[in-house]
Design an enzyme around this catalytic site. Structure first.
Site, PDB file in Angstrom:
ATOM      1  N   TYR A 130      -2.120  -0.770  10.577  1.00 24.64           N
ATOM      2  CA  TYR A 130      -2.237  -1.071   9.143  1.00 24.64           C
ATOM      3  C   TYR A 130      -0.981  -0.625   8.389  1.00 24.64           C
ATOM      4  O   TYR A 130      -0.407  -1.396   7.616  1.00 24.64           O
ATOM      5  CB  TYR A 130      -3.475  -0.378   8.560  1.00 24.64           C
ATOM      6  CG  TYR A 130      -3.614  -0.588   7.063  1.00 24.64           C
ATOM      7  CD1 TYR A 130      -3.927  -1.849   6.558  1.00 24.64           C
ATOM      8  CD2 TYR A 130      -3.421   0.460   6.159  1.00 24.64           C
ATOM      9  CE1 TYR A 130      -4.046  -2.057   5.189  1.00 24.64           C
ATOM     10  CE2 TYR A 130      -3.541   0.256   4.788  1.00 24.64           C
ATOM     11  CZ  TYR A 130      -3.855  -0.994   4.309  1.00 24.64           C
ATOM     12  OH  TYR A 130      -3.961  -1.216   2.955  1.00 24.64           O
ATOM     13  N   SER A 165       0.866  -1.186   0.000  1.00 20.78           N
ATOM     14  CA  SER A 165       0.000   0.000   0.000  1.00 20.78           C
ATOM     15  C   SER A 165       0.895   1.225   0.000  1.00 20.78           C
ATOM     16  O   SER A 165       2.063   1.154   0.426  1.00 20.78           O
ATOM     17  CB  SER A 165      -0.859   0.001   1.267  1.00 20.78           C
ATOM     18  OG  SER A 165      -1.461   1.260   1.474  1.00 20.78           O
TER      19      SER A 165
END
Ligand SMILES: NC(=O)c1ccc[n+]([C@@H]2O[C@H](COP(=O)([O-])OP(=O)(O)OC[C@H]3O[C@@H](n4cnc5c(N)ncnc54)[C@H](OP(=O)(O)O)[C@@H]3O)[C@@H](O)[C@H]2O)c1
Length: 265
Positions: A157, A144
């Site tokens: 995350y 990501s």
């Protein structure tokens, strides 16, 4: 040009939705056989039937909850019972929870780590050796843009995605000369069900489509690249974040995903 995936057996985790679903469709369109992994078995079965009918490929379904200890070993056991070997592993399943750690549920912390880190690492460790032995294969790990700097309000995350990026970069080096390609794909905000879990405050900039992410991932895989960030604006931001003083990078990230109800300070 023949499809990259023709006659390849491709395992996609998180294949029931979003980026994984779009990638599975691309694999099938290019003549690749598939193993679809996610929790929602009925969704995967309907998808498998549809892909088999439209593209004439073989699609196996292995339902699994990747947050459960031993899930990766269970998947590999199911593959060997069916006599399936995997040429390309796409570790795409993942989730992000938005909110400060002080208010987080312990289960959300551990689930993000289990799915984004543990299952990804174990599946890679189990499926890489046969690829190396055969002298061909590929591992595609979905990271990501959150991997490129710490992200307040999504601390766990972002840290899990930094792990994915670091792990993949090191693995890329370890596998040079073995015939196995290793690639980290880092999407920015992409229009998927991800935000049903993460919430809209986690979304930065214009959302891209899963198909765009797949296009970029495919080009990078064909070019045997080590890593790619999807979208020009996302790639620029990731590059800038890596060059800024850490404090500035954290401040920028914090402002980008700050909960809308929080007052500025
Ligand atoms: N969308 C974005 O903006 C964005 C940005 C950067 C990175 N990413 C990354 O892209 C990847 C794909 O996400 P997406 O955007 O396509 O989201 P999505 O539409 O929510 O898809 C997530 C997939 O992961 C599966 N999954 C979730 N928890 C699982 C578990 N415990 N066990 C097995 N499978 C599980 C889901 O299937 P089931 O529910 O059926 O289990 C689903 O197929 C993730 O790694 C995510 O972190 C997304």
């Amino acid at each position: 040009m023949a499809g990259y995936f023709e006659k390849q057996h491709v395992l996609v985790t998180g294949a029931s939705s979003g980026i994984g679903r779009a990638l599975a469709e691309r694999v099938a369109a290019e003549g690749g056989d598939l193993v679809l992994v996610a929790r929602r078995e009925p969704v995967l079965r309907a998808q498998a039937e549809d892909l088999e009918r439209r593209f004439g490929v073989r699609v196996d379904v292995v339902p699994a909850d990747l947050s459960v200890a031993g899930a990766a070993a269970g998947i590999v056991r199911a593959l060997s019972e069916r006599g399936l070997s995997v040429d390309v592993l796409v570790n795409n399943a993942g989730l992000g929870i938005h909110g400060d750690l002080a208010g987080a549920r312990l289960v959300d912390v551990s689930t993000q780590i289990a799915v984004n880190i543990t299952a990804l690492s174990e599946l890679t460790a189990l499926l890489l050796p046969p690829m190396v032995a055969r002298g061909h294969g590929a591992i595609v790990n979905v990271a990501s843009t959150a991997a490129y700097q710490p992200v307040p309000h999504m601390a766990v995350y972002a840290a899990t995605k930094s792990y994915v990026l670091s792990f993949t970069r090191a693995l890329w080096s370890e596998t040079r000369g073995t015939g196995v390609r290793v690639l980290a794909v880092s999407p920015g905000a992409t229009d998927t069900a991800f935000f049903d879990v993460a919430g809209d405050d986690a979304s930065v900039g214009n959302r891209r489509t899963p198909e765009q992410v797949v296009d970029v991932a495919m080009s990078a895989l064909r070019a045997d690249r080590r890593e790619v960030v999807d979208g020009a604006a996302n790639a620029l931001l990731a590059r800038v974040a890596g060059r800024l003083p850490t404090r500035w990078a954290i401040t920028l990230a914090e402002r980008s995903v700050r909960p809308q109800s929080t007052t500025t300070n």
